[in-house]
Design an enzyme around this catalytic site. Sequence first.
Site, PDB file in Angstrom:
ATOM      1  N   GLY A  33      -0.298  -3.917   1.795  1.00  0.00           N
ATOM      2  CA  GLY A  33       1.249  -3.803   1.345  1.00  0.00           C
ATOM      3  C   GLY A  33       1.318  -3.185   0.095  1.00  0.00           C
TER       4      GLY A  33
ATOM      5  CB  VAL B  24      -2.115  -6.073  -1.098  1.00  0.00           C
ATOM      6  CG1 VAL B  24      -3.165  -6.971  -0.784  1.00  0.00           C
ATOM      7  CG2 VAL B  24      -1.572  -6.493  -2.442  1.00  0.00           C
TER       8      VAL B  24
ATOM      9  CE  LYS C 265      -1.046  -7.498  -5.634  1.00  0.00           C
ATOM     10  NZ  LYS C 265       0.132  -8.325  -5.720  1.00  0.00           N
TER      11      LYS C 265
ATOM     12  CG  ASP D 285       6.692 -12.231  -9.365  1.00  0.00           C
ATOM     13  OD1 ASP D 285       8.014 -12.349  -9.196  1.00  0.00           O
ATOM     14  OD2 ASP D 285       6.007 -11.721  -9.094  1.00  0.00           O
TER      15      ASP D 285
ATOM     16  N   GLY E 206       5.525  -3.855  -6.757  1.00  0.00           N
ATOM     17  CA  GLY E 206       5.897  -3.179  -8.009  1.00  0.00           C
ATOM     18  C   GLY E 206       4.666  -3.170  -8.907  1.00  0.00           C
TER      19      GLY E 206
END
Length: 437
Positions: A172, A179, A194, A289, A175
């Site tokens: 994926g 990953v 990541k 987040d 922002g």
Amino acid sequence: MRVTLRVIAGPQTGRVFTFDQHETFMIGRSEDSQFCLPHDRYFSRHHCLLEIAPPQTFLRDLGSTNGTFVNGLKVETAHLKNGDRIQGGETVLEVEVSTGADETMQFNSGAPQFSETVPSLITIQCLNCGIPSKAEASRPDAKLSFLCDDCREKLRNNPQPIPNYQMIKILGQGGMGTVMLARHVTDGRVVAIKTLLPEVAVSEQSLKRFMREIEVAASLRHPHIVSYIEHGTHNGSVYLVTEFVGGMDASKLSKMRGGKLDYREVVKIIEQTLAALHFAHSLGFVHRDIKEQNILVDGAYPNYISKLTDFGLAKSFKQTGMSGVTMVGDVAGTIAYMPPEQVRDFKEVKPPSDIYAIGMTAYSLITGAHALDLSPRAGISETVKAIFEKPIIPITKRLPEVPLRVAAVIETAIAKEPQMRWSSAGEMREALLRAMN
């Protein structure tokens, strides 16, 4: 590096606001603005919002009635530099960017006085392609890590291999970075990696501070929190190696089901996430987040195993200056789950902000819609005004089959005032489980 806002005209002439790390700063007539101007009739309740990541400052007008002016010109958005003047009504603020290198106390005045210097403009080279560019630094001999826009985009789409790991595929992109699924070349362990690409030139001190903060977050060990394994830097990228969780994130899971999940499935996912939050909050950690993309779900209902990922990552990425200013584009989705207090002041975020975000996440997963009445193409200005001023749409108005008791638990979490929310993640979890029983 420091950004200072000085009020040079208007009812509050002489006030000074100083910022030395990533913060947001709201101006308006409303009492919840950091700079409240109740007697300046030309200001709207929520007039404009500044995002400050020294030495950068970005201003966004929030659809004010009379407009925001920079150096006499009416603007919707503006990158501010040293000497710029912001005006709305009778009030004028002047922007000062400085290094704040030599700080001395003047005890006779009772307040600190600073000997400021203007930042140096230095030449830096992209770590990937070597093309030179210019950047502001605290001193002429400063050493900064930098990736140009072209290389950042290339590395985001095609991440470089990390030493000691074999890359398998991209899982994926978001922002902050990409990953990847990978395997350790020695023991064959499957992991997720990541890679984070700083959006601006960052100092060695900032990178070290980011690594220290990640090390602290890595100490969190809980069955419903993704575990960190190791971290480092490689060719300008920061990488974080974590355990690999099968399945998919809650956002992808809901999309696979047509945009929403049965409320029973959502309760299962959210109560596990609340258990993780309760544990983290008890140790002084705040996630900052929470959203569907940061909750990983493995297995099949009713045996879901959910894990919260990226704990504290957004905070560390922003406050160490690696993100630069983030509200430049109309990326309203990045702030849509933030409570009013977090939008107003990014720095002062506490556990109630996580409770609000988990409530917003649960609402979205159940209904397939945002809790606020936002247009499909809402930009940041519309989103921010809605966060402060619009009531939520009741869950049962969107989906009557959801039990009122379950809906009430979630709606309590997304109250605009922190004291009106659940007092802890543990209390919300217990209430949710009782509502289901």
